[in-house]
Motif scaffolding. Structure first.
Motif, short mmCIF file in Angstrom:
data_model
loop_
_atom_site.label_atom_id
_atom_site.label_comp_id
_atom_site.label_asym_id
_atom_site.label_seq_id
_atom_site.Cartn_x
_atom_site.Cartn_y
_atom_site.Cartn_z
N THR A 74 99.59 132.38 59.71
CA THR A 74 99.97 132.60 58.32
C THR A 74 100.38 131.27 57.71
O THR A 74 101.23 130.57 58.27
N VAL A 75 99.76 130.93 56.60
CA VAL A 75 100.04 129.67 55.92
C VAL A 75 100.72 129.97 54.60
O VAL A 75 100.21 130.75 53.79
N LYS A 76 101.87 129.37 54.40
CA LYS A 76 102.60 129.46 53.12
C LYS A 76 102.40 128.12 52.41
O LYS A 76 102.94 127.10 52.83
N PHE A 77 101.60 128.14 51.35
CA PHE A 77 101.26 126.91 50.65
C PHE A 77 102.48 126.28 49.98
O PHE A 77 103.39 126.99 49.55
N THR A 78 102.47 124.97 49.84
CA THR A 78 103.58 124.28 49.18
C THR A 78 103.55 124.52 47.67
O THR A 78 104.60 124.56 47.04
N SER A 95 87.17 126.12 55.07
CA SER A 95 87.69 124.94 55.77
C SER A 95 88.60 125.33 56.93
O SER A 95 88.50 124.77 58.02
N TYR A 96 89.51 126.27 56.68
CA TYR A 96 90.42 126.71 57.74
C TYR A 96 89.65 127.33 58.90
O TYR A 96 89.91 127.04 60.08
N THR A 98 86.47 126.94 59.72
CA THR A 98 85.66 125.91 60.40
C THR A 98 86.53 125.10 61.34
O THR A 98 86.13 124.81 62.47
N TYR A 99 87.73 124.75 60.91
CA TYR A 99 88.67 124.02 61.76
C TYR A 99 89.01 124.85 63.01
O TYR A 99 89.00 124.33 64.14
N LEU A 100 89.28 126.15 62.82
CA LEU A 100 89.61 127.00 63.96
C LEU A 100 88.43 127.13 64.91
O LEU A 100 88.61 127.17 66.13
N GLN A 101 87.22 127.19 64.37
CA GLN A 101 86.04 127.26 65.23
C GLN A 101 85.97 126.05 66.15
O GLN A 101 85.66 126.17 67.34
N GLN A 102 86.29 124.88 65.63
CA GLN A 102 86.29 123.67 66.45
C GLN A 102 87.38 123.74 67.52
O GLN A 102 87.16 123.39 68.67
N GLN A 103 88.57 124.21 67.12
CA GLN A 103 89.70 124.28 68.05
C GLN A 103 89.45 125.27 69.18
O GLN A 103 89.91 125.06 70.30
N PHE A 104 88.76 126.37 68.88
CA PHE A 104 88.51 127.41 69.88
C PHE A 104 87.15 127.27 70.57
O PHE A 104 86.74 128.16 71.30
N SER A 105 86.45 126.18 70.35
CA SER A 105 85.13 125.93 70.95
C SER A 105 84.17 127.08 70.70
O SER A 105 83.52 127.59 71.61
N ILE A 106 84.06 127.45 69.44
CA ILE A 106 83.18 128.55 69.05
C ILE A 106 81.74 128.03 69.02
O ILE A 106 81.46 126.98 68.46
N LEU A 150 97.83 132.26 52.96
CA LEU A 150 96.60 132.55 53.69
C LEU A 150 97.02 133.21 55.00
O LEU A 150 97.81 132.64 55.75
N GLY A 151 96.54 134.40 55.23
CA GLY A 151 96.81 135.10 56.49
C GLY A 151 95.51 135.25 57.26
O GLY A 151 94.53 135.78 56.73
N ILE A 152 95.49 134.75 58.49
CA ILE A 152 94.31 134.87 59.34
C ILE A 152 94.70 135.75 60.52
O ILE A 152 95.66 135.47 61.23
N LEU A 153 93.95 136.84 60.71
CA LEU A 153 94.20 137.75 61.82
C LEU A 153 92.98 137.74 62.73
O LEU A 153 91.85 137.70 62.25
N MET A 154 93.21 137.76 64.02
CA MET A 154 92.09 137.78 64.95
C MET A 154 92.38 138.65 66.15
O MET A 154 93.51 138.71 66.64
N VAL A 155 91.35 139.37 66.56
CA VAL A 155 91.38 140.16 67.78
C VAL A 155 90.33 139.53 68.69
O VAL A 155 89.19 139.32 68.26
N TYR A 156 90.71 139.23 69.93
CA TYR A 156 89.71 138.66 70.83
C TYR A 156 89.93 139.11 72.26
O TYR A 156 91.03 139.45 72.68
N SER A 157 88.80 139.16 72.98
CA SER A 157 88.81 139.53 74.39
C SER A 157 87.44 139.19 74.98
O SER A 157 86.57 138.67 74.28
N GLU A 158 87.27 139.51 76.26
CA GLU A 158 85.99 139.24 76.91
C GLU A 158 84.89 140.14 76.38
O GLU A 158 83.72 139.82 76.50
#
Length: 178
Positions: A74-78, A95-96, A98-106, A150-158
């Motif tokens: 959750t992002v609270k903008f300035t 942008s957010y 795409t950044y997360l995709q890089q961080q999580f090796s998507i 900005l609220g980003i929610l994700m569910v992930y598993s195998e």
């Protein structure tokens, strides 16, 4: 014939109840001091707060239940980010994510689906995507944005076999401050 149908109905009812009982109830929980809330399958023990490069407050939290991870960023903008023509919000969410995709090796993405709405906050815009990382982990991502958050929610598993309705409770359970 009547006994067979009755037995079948009771058997299905028992199986359905056992499946539902194995998954905890979703509870609305405050996302730290952000002012936002979300529905989680249990209680997130701790949310971490950090500051982005532009000074925005970023809150992260996660809970694992029955082999599935439920996470939020959750992002609270300035400063408020008005959406006069939708391009600004769409670009920021892109942008957010795409950044997360890089961080999580998507390595695979279905592509962002736009146009989702949140009944509890009509001004918000929703964005949905499906990802897979290098280890084969499956992600379902939903982002919600208004001019302050900005609220980003994700569910992930195998596997991506979590009941669709349970996914929806979580992904659509983000709540902006009133």
């Amino acid at each position: 014939m009547y006994k067979f149908v009755l037995t079948l109905v009771f058997s299905l009812f028992t199986v359905f109840n056992q499946a539902q009982e194995s998954f905890p109830r979703f509870v609305k929980q405050a996302i730290s001091t952000s002012g936002c809330q979300a529905y989680f399958p249990g209680t997130v023990d701790d949310f971490e707060m950090s500051l982005s490069q532009d000074g925005a407050e970023v809150y992260t939290g996660e809970i694992e239940t029955n082999g599935y991870n439920f996470a939020t960023i959750t992002v609270k903008f300035t400063e408020p980010i008005p959406d006069r023509d939708a391009v600004v919000w769409d670009g920021l969410v892109d942008s957010y994510l795409t950044y997360l995709q890089q961080q999580f090796s998507i390595i695979e993405s279905a592509g962002i689906g736009k146009g989702h709405t949140l009944e509890s906050h009509p001004i918000a815009k929703g964005y949905l995507d499906y990802w897979e990382d290098v280890d084969g982990i499956q992600y379902v991502i939903k982002a919600w944005m208004d001019e302050n958050y900005l609220g980003i929610l994700m569910v992930y598993s195998e596997t991506n076999d979590l009941d669709f309705n349970l996914q929806q409770v979580f992904l659509n359970g983000f709540r902006f401050p009133e």
